[in-house]
Design an enzyme around this catalytic site. Structure first.
Site, PDB file in Angstrom:
ATOM      1  N   LYS A   1      -5.165  -9.887   6.607  1.00  0.00           N
ATOM      2  CA  LYS A   1      -6.141  -8.985   5.980  1.00  0.00           C
ATOM      3  C   LYS A   1      -7.077  -9.797   5.092  1.00  0.00           C
ATOM      4  O   LYS A   1      -6.640 -10.779   4.457  1.00  0.00           O
ATOM      5  CB  LYS A   1      -5.378  -7.935   5.167  1.00  0.00           C
ATOM      6  CG  LYS A   1      -6.237  -6.817   4.588  1.00  0.00           C
ATOM      7  CD  LYS A   1      -5.359  -5.808   3.845  1.00  0.00           C
ATOM      8  CE  LYS A   1      -6.138  -4.678   3.222  1.00  0.00           C
ATOM      9  NZ  LYS A   1      -5.261  -3.700   2.535  1.00  0.00           N
TER      10      LYS A   1
ATOM     11  N   SER B   1      -5.896   1.024   3.744  1.00  0.00           N
ATOM     12  CA  SER B   1      -7.027   0.145   3.844  1.00  0.00           C
ATOM     13  C   SER B   1      -6.834  -1.010   4.839  1.00  0.00           C
ATOM     14  O   SER B   1      -7.792  -1.709   5.141  1.00  0.00           O
ATOM     15  CB  SER B   1      -7.344  -0.447   2.464  1.00  0.00           C
ATOM     16  OG  SER B   1      -6.253  -1.207   1.987  1.00  0.00           O
TER      17      SER B   1
ATOM     18  N   SER C   1      -1.348   1.453   2.091  1.00  0.00           N
ATOM     19  CA  SER C   1      -2.328   0.807   2.968  1.00  0.00           C
ATOM     20  C   SER C   1      -1.800   0.068   4.183  1.00  0.00           C
ATOM     21  O   SER C   1      -2.591  -0.340   5.017  1.00  0.00           O
ATOM     22  CB  SER C   1      -3.199  -0.150   2.168  1.00  0.00           C
ATOM     23  OG  SER C   1      -4.242   0.572   1.584  1.00  0.00           O
TER      24      SER C   1
HETATM   25  N1  GLN Z   1      -5.545   4.871  -0.201  1.00  0.00           N
HETATM   26  C1  GLN Z   1      -5.016   4.306  -1.381  1.00  0.00           C
HETATM   27  C2  GLN Z   1      -6.140   3.878  -2.291  1.00  0.00           C
HETATM   28  O1  GLN Z   1      -7.246   3.988  -1.905  1.00  0.00           O
HETATM   29  C3  GLN Z   1      -4.086   3.178  -1.082  1.00  0.00           C
HETATM   30  C4  GLN Z   1      -4.792   1.904  -0.824  1.00  0.00           C
HETATM   31  C5  GLN Z   1      -3.871   0.706  -0.727  1.00  0.00           C
HETATM   32  O2  GLN Z   1      -2.661   0.830  -0.580  1.00  0.00           O
HETATM   33  N2  GLN Z   1      -4.466  -0.468  -0.875  1.00  0.00           N
HETATM   34  O3  GLN Z   1      -5.942   3.437  -3.374  1.00  0.00           O
END
Ligand code: GLN
Length: 497
Positions: free
Chosen positions: A47, A123, A147
């Site tokens: 990532k 994400s 995410s």
């Molecule tokens: N959707 C969550 C956020 O926007 C989790 C994102 C993540 O785990 N990086 O914070």
């Protein structure tokens, strides 16, 4: 070809390799690596918020466009030492903030054919699509509030978030440090299990949140034995395990198809001989709000370093002469996308002297209650809490009664990963930020408590003649375990896959 930060570098290679185009999953390809299927098992994708030497680390943000971090993250080095090579850097929501991988400076990720108009989750959506499209067997993501689990659920892959502190975060660009973990996405549980089995023993001096060697050894000495073969994991062994269904997770927003899939999984566990019982996690209803106070607060603090002076690409025409804030405003205004700006504003507000008591401090209290909810229902005690000297006289009565008593003692908790199947990208575009945050309702509790959690593909019973609906007869089943019960969790996940 994705409008990319490094499109020049890899455009020529990409043109021959359709699979790398798929879903706009990659931001950068490692120019030294080829994508031959035969070598697939020696690759991993990373990532783009995790440093890999020689390739840019942009977090899918304009403020870091073209930036290289001159070293590799510990987890990347650990995998390289095991003879795996980096195939490329994957697309994501900017700085990890999002649920659909649509908030990226290089364009959104989309799911793979035949449902490419659907969300790939976020994400770490690029990592999930890299795996589901078959370009690699293993991809690194990060999981702060879901995410890796959310993208896994939307792409029929496996997404694992380890116990907090187990995997080093050195070289991972922080979003919300107290929640951030490195996560893993793969086609099968087996790939992830072999990595965790070998890296979990390794403390990293460079990451202050990496569990110490002594704690690791103590936790490992208490680990349960798991049967080695898949057959055994589906058989006798499962009969000794109890799975909790949290009643609070049966929310109004739960799609009936996902609910049917969840209940079908519970039945499958019973058919295999496991016990399934209802449990109550009463603080769950406040977990999402607490998460969306804590994560943006930490993000606002982390992102303040991107000022165009020390860090981050300075906006054109902005000079340090202006002490009136023009340099900051221009740099941050151009460099950050709308979701990141929203989180910075939200976090700065909840940390401000007028709001901190009502928001940030309350959210920290909710966080403790969420953790205690889990500790109360799990059969195993939390090995980190054992460490504190146990003095009954100091304990407040409500804690001693509520937290340790009660008949239901479970090994794992099962829930859906997401409340709905992957939504259409056109519907995602119409969602308010709050609608989008709602998607994380099942994934954030384990993050707040630092617990290991996995999403595995879950069949949905189909009751439709619509061809499109039939394509969507999957979701994600989330399994949550006690702290450092990662190896048992992975074994169970494999047994249930
Ligand atoms: N959707 C969550 C956020 O926007 C989790 C994102 C993540 O785990 N990086 O914070």
């Amino acid at each position: 070809i994705p409008r990319g930060i490094c499109s020049v570098l890899w455009a020529s290679r990409l043109s021959q390799r359709q699979s790398l185009h798929t879903g706009n999953a990659y931001i950068t390809q490692n120019p030294d690596e080829s994508l031959e299927a035969a070598k697939r098992d020696t690759h991993f994708a990373v990532k783009d918020n995790i440093a890999a030497r020689g390739l840019p680390t942009t977090c899918a943000s304009n403020i870091l466009a073209g930036q290289e971090i001159p070293f590799s993250a510990t987890i990347v080095q650990q995998l390289q030492r095991r003879n795996l090579t980096v195939i490329g850097k994957t697309n994501m929501d900017e700085f990890g903030m999002g649920t659909h991988s649509t908030a990226s400076a290089v364009g959104r990720v989309s799911n793979i054919s035949p449902i490419e108009e659907r969300s790939a989750g976020g994400s770490s959506g690029g990592s999930a699509v890299a795996v589901s499209a078959g370009t690699t067997d293993l991809a690194l993501g990060t999981d702060t509030g879901g995410s890796v689990r959310m993208p896994a659920a939307y792409t029929e892959t496996v997404g694992f978030k380890p116990s907090y502190g187990m995997i080093s975060r050195w070289g991972v660009v922080p979003y919300a440090n107290s929640l951030d973990t490195v996560g893993f996405i793969a086609q099968t549980v087996g790939e992830i299990e072999s990595v965790i089995a070998s890296v979990r023993a390794e403390h990293d001096l460079r990451d202050p949140t990496s569990l110490t060697q002594a704690t690791r050894e103590r936790c490992m000495a208490q680990e349960r034995q798991v049967p080695p073969s898949v057959e055994q994991r589906k058989g006798e062994w499962l009969r000794g395990l109890t799975f909790g269904i949290p009643i609070e997770y049966n929310i109004e927003e739960l799609d009936p198809r996902i609910k049917a899939g969840w209940m079908q999984c519970a039945q499958k566990i019973r058919d295999l001989g496991g016990r399934v019982v209802p449990v109550s996690l009463p603080s769950t209803k406040n977990a999402l709000s607490a998460y969306y106070v804590i994560a943006p607060a930490e993000a606002a603090s982390n992102l303040s370093k991107y000022d165009g002076i020390r860090y981050g690409k300075r906006a054109e025409g902005a000079t340090t002469d202006a002490l009136d804030g023009v340099l900051y405003a221009k740099t941050r205004g151009n460099g950050f996308g709308p979701e990141v700006k929203r989180r910075v504003l939200l976090g700065s507000y909840t940390l401000s002297s007028k709001a901190i008591d009502n928001y940030f401090i309350q959210a920290q209290k909710v966080r403790q209650l969420v953790r205690k909810d889990f500790d109360r229902v799990f059969k195993l005690s939390n090995p980190l809490c054992d460490e504190a000297p146990f003095d009954l006289s100091e304990m407040d009565e409500s804690i001693s009664l509520e937290n340790k008593l009660g008949p239901t003692q479970v090994d794992f908790i099962i829930s859906p990963t997401a409340p709905t199947p992957p939504p259409r990208l056109e519907d995602v575009a119409k969602q308010t930020p709050l609608d989008s945050y709602m998607n994380d309702v099942f994934t954030v509790p384990a993050s707040l408590a630092g617990l290991p959690a996995i999403s595995i593909p879950m069949d949905i019973p189909v009751d439709t003649t619509s061809e499109e609906e039939k394509l969507l007869n999957f979701g994600g089943l989330q399994i949550i375990g006690q702290f450092w019960d990662d190896m048992t969790l992975l074994a169970v996940a494999q047994g249930l896959s």
